[in-house]
Design a protein around this motif. Structure first.
Motif, short mmCIF file in Angstrom:
data_model
loop_
_atom_site.label_atom_id
_atom_site.label_comp_id
_atom_site.label_asym_id
_atom_site.label_seq_id
_atom_site.Cartn_x
_atom_site.Cartn_y
_atom_site.Cartn_z
N SER A 116 0.83 -1.32 -0.05
CA SER A 116 0.21 0.09 -0.11
C SER A 116 0.88 1.12 -0.09
CB SER A 116 -0.78 -0.02 1.22
OG SER A 116 -1.54 1.12 1.24
N LEU A 117 1.91 1.29 0.79
CA LEU A 117 2.91 2.33 0.88
C LEU A 117 3.61 2.72 -0.36
CD1 LEU A 117 4.25 2.05 4.49
CD2 LEU A 117 2.74 3.87 3.61
N LEU A 118 3.96 1.39 -0.99
CA LEU A 118 4.73 1.63 -2.42
C LEU A 118 3.63 1.98 -3.46
CD1 LEU A 118 7.05 1.03 -4.18
CD2 LEU A 118 6.45 -1.37 -4.25
N ASP A 119 2.34 1.66 -3.56
CA ASP A 119 1.45 1.96 -4.39
C ASP A 119 1.34 3.62 -4.35
OD1 ASP A 119 1.32 -0.38 -5.56
OD2 ASP A 119 -0.52 -0.99 -4.57
N ASP A 120 1.18 3.82 -3.15
CA ASP A 120 0.92 5.44 -2.53
C ASP A 120 2.15 6.05 -3.38
OD1 ASP A 120 -0.62 7.43 -0.98
OD2 ASP A 120 1.63 7.87 -0.44
N LEU A 121 3.48 5.74 -2.94
CA LEU A 121 4.51 6.41 -3.43
C LEU A 121 4.61 6.51 -5.11
CD1 LEU A 121 7.18 7.61 -2.50
CD2 LEU A 121 8.39 5.45 -2.85
N ALA A 122 3.97 5.55 -5.81
CA ALA A 122 4.02 5.41 -7.05
C ALA A 122 3.09 6.65 -7.60
CB ALA A 122 3.75 4.19 -7.53
N GLU A 123 1.95 6.79 -7.07
CA GLU A 123 0.94 7.94 -7.33
C GLU A 123 1.64 9.28 -7.02
OE1 GLU A 123 -2.63 7.34 -5.17
OE2 GLU A 123 -3.16 5.29 -6.09
N ARG A 124 2.38 9.20 -6.07
CA ARG A 124 2.94 10.67 -5.81
C ARG A 124 4.15 10.68 -6.55
NH1 ARG A 124 0.92 12.26 -0.65
NH2 ARG A 124 -0.20 10.43 0.31
N LEU A 125 5.06 9.94 -6.93
CA LEU A 125 6.29 10.07 -7.90
C LEU A 125 6.17 9.89 -9.27
CD1 LEU A 125 9.14 8.61 -5.36
CD2 LEU A 125 8.27 11.12 -5.73
N GLY A 126 5.02 9.35 -9.61
CA GLY A 126 4.76 8.50 -11.17
C GLY A 126 5.23 6.99 -10.92
N PRO A 127 4.52 6.25 -11.66
CA PRO A 127 4.84 4.95 -11.68
C PRO A 127 6.08 4.54 -12.38
CG PRO A 127 3.31 5.65 -13.49
CD PRO A 127 3.49 6.78 -12.58
N ASP A 128 6.77 5.31 -13.28
CA ASP A 128 8.22 5.10 -13.95
C ASP A 128 9.26 5.73 -13.06
OD1 ASP A 128 6.76 3.76 -15.98
OD2 ASP A 128 6.71 5.61 -17.14
N ALA A 129 8.98 6.26 -11.84
CA ALA A 129 10.15 6.81 -11.28
C ALA A 129 10.95 5.70 -10.67
CB ALA A 129 9.56 7.76 -10.05
N GLY A 130 12.56 6.10 -10.73
CA GLY A 130 13.66 5.36 -10.42
C GLY A 130 13.28 4.53 -9.03
N PRO A 131 12.68 5.50 -7.84
CA PRO A 131 12.67 4.84 -6.73
C PRO A 131 11.63 3.79 -6.63
CG PRO A 131 13.04 7.06 -6.50
CD PRO A 131 12.89 6.89 -7.92
N VAL A 132 10.47 4.26 -7.40
CA VAL A 132 9.46 3.09 -7.52
C VAL A 132 9.98 1.87 -8.01
CG1 VAL A 132 7.18 2.68 -8.50
CG2 VAL A 132 7.62 4.86 -7.38
#
Length: 524
Positions: A116-132
């Motif tokens: 859930s935290l990872l999916d939330d991070l993808a929404e905030r940074l973008g699904p293609d962001a390096g950290p994600v």
């Protein structure tokens, strides 16, 4: 006496930040955050939880950050104005990343929470962001989903690594190398480490962490001497640093698989007390598995009678334990922890990984360990390059250096195969033999013949082998209606090879392989 309960929450928070590190400080910060929630003071609640996350991280208990990070995110979603500037938002994203990473270190974090935290991070940074991409790669690897991990790895590696949420950029090469080594690609792992080993250290943990990550890949690619010097240099630091506990498993596995069993038992005896207070469950599991492997090989080598002091912990009393008994205890701990991860994950991957570690066998004959004072802090973790006429064991580094000296273009395959094209031939160089001491060159002609010309192809190869010493030509039928014509040249270098000699051997393989392919191309 006036207590923090009688004063404003802001003053109480300031006092709590001044408390010594420990549970009392954490408990006070939790109380302040809860009180702020109850009194409708979200700003103080957010600040208290930021301080709480950092207190948990300082204590080495990353798994405890999940709940305060989740509450911080919920607070700023309701009131975005509480994030005073981009630095605070970036700080929260870093903590969110750290909370996801807690999943890898302990089974006490629920899989759904981390996802859930990872999916939330993808929404905030973008699904293609390096950290994600990195976190998704490491999550898939942790669960044993290698295909997904590899896809995410490619996306992660394609980024520039400059995102401040991406974790330590200086340690990224080591994180990549550890994944590649776990996938059975030691040559690719060493290639991934080059930025950390050849450039300016981008982190205070470097280059020692990168050296530890390279220990097993160097052994697997026949560079035992480099692995030995890397171990001496890196362990000199890791033996004392609390934060370096996760690197100790690599040192123990190096000692076990590199043939340094007596030295490995010294390392195990020295570090065993730290197992009572590990950095996390993952590092405890890996330390225990590596120690069990070392003990098992030591018993086979006749060192099972040695006794090692194991400090008491909890209900277990201190005792002098023989190597065989200690190995059994460590194996039980490793398999129990692996089972806990797998029960949380719903897979058997961690248990299988630990079982594979315990089944490993030595990879190389031991190379004498240099004394610590022989390996300086600016040591490149390898003997200096041999002179042109100085004989050294065949290694991937020497082979690529020979091609570099010729100015040839080539690619390096994950299994350590070096591939290049010369004229009408594709030539592959491999190191074969138990210690990688045999140089094998295979030339494949680009032109293929129809399967109907089989007799003609055999006649051509027989004529080539009759008239020429090298390379040995043959016909291969891949089953697709065509015939592949190839040729091999093999040289046993068990006694070593000088760089100048290796250039001659490579030149010979390239020239004769290219001549063979040109002859195939000239067939009517």
């Amino acid at each position: 006496m006036t207590t923090s309960r009688d004063r404003g929450l802001a003053d109480a928070l300031a006092d709590a930040r001044d408390l010594p590190d420990g549970e009392a400080r954490c408990a006070e910060l939790e109380r302040i955050a809860a009180r702020a929630d109850a009194t409708g003071d979200p700003r103080t609640g957010l600040a208290a939880r930021f301080a709480l996350v950092e207190a948990y991280l300082h204590l080495g208990e990353r798994w405890r950050t999940v709940e305060p990070v989740r509450r911080c995110l919920a607070t700023v979603d309701r009131q975005p104005g509480l994030l005073d500037g981009p630095d605070v938002a970036e700080r929260l994203r870093r903590h969110q990343r750290q909370a996801v990473e807690a999943l890898f270190g302990t089974p006490r974090v629920a899989l759904d929470q981390a996802r859930s935290l990872l999916d939330d991070l993808a929404e905030r940074l973008g699904p293609d962001a390096g950290p994600v991409a990195e976190l998704r790669c490491r999550l898939a690897d942790h669960l044993g989903d290698e295909p997904t991990a590899r896809r995410e790895y490619d996306r992660w590696s394609a980024g520039d690594g400059s995102d401040p949420v991406a974790g330590c950029a200086g340690c990224a090469p080591a994180r990549r190398a550890e994944l590649l080594a776990g996938w059975g690609e030691p040559a690719a792992a060493l290639a991934a480490l080059e930025p950390a080993l050849d450039g300016e250290p981008g982190c205070t943990d470097q280059p020692e962490r990168a050296l530890a990550a390279g220990l097993l890949p160097w052994l697997r690619t026949g560079e035992a001497a480099r692995a030995t010097r890397a171990h001496v240099r890196a362990y000199r630091r890791h033996r004392r640093e609390r934060a370096a506990f996760p690197q100790l498993a690599a040192h123990l596995r190096f000692c076990a698989l590199g043939g340094h069993l007596a030295h490995g038992l010294d390392v195990l005896a020295e570090q065993l007390p730290r197992l009572n207070h590990p950095a996390d469950d993952l590092s405890a599991m890996e330390f225990a598995a590596a120690g069990a492997l070392l003990c098992g090989l030591a018993v086979e080598a006749g060192l099972g009678g040695r006794r090692i002091h194991r400090p008491g912990h909890g209900p277990r009393p201190a005792a002098e334990v023989d190597v065989a008994t200690l190995g059994g205890q460590l194996q039980a701990l490793a398999t129990t922890l692996a089972g806990s991860f797998d029960a949380r994950n719903g897979t058997g991957h961690q248990s299988g990984r630990i079982a594979s570690w315990l089944a490993e066998r030595p990879l190389a004959e031991p190379v004498p360990l240099p004394a610590e004072d022989e390996v300086t802090d600016d040591d490149p973790a390898e003997p200096g390059p041999p002179g042109e006429e100085e004989v050294a064991p065949l290694s991937l580094r020497l082979l690529t250096a020979a091609l570099d000296a010729r100015g040839d273009a080539y690619t390096l395959e994950p299994d350590g195969t070096v591939v290049g094209r010369w004229g009408e031939a594709v030539v592959q160089f491999r190191r074969l033999g138990p210690q990688g001491e045999v140089l094998h060159a295979r030339a494949v002609a680009l032109r293929r013949l129809p399967a109907a010309r089989r007799a003609e192809a055999y006649a051509f190869c027989n004529a080539w082998n009759h008239d020429r010493l090298l390379p040995a030509a043959y016909v291969h039928d891949p089953g697709d209606g065509t015939l592949l014509l190839a040729a091999d040249a093999t040289t046993d270098l068990a006694y070593g090879v000088a760089p100048a000699q290796l250039v001659v051997l490579v030149t010979s393989a390239v020239s004769t392989g290219a001549a063979y392919a040109e002859a195939v191309a000239a067939l009517p």
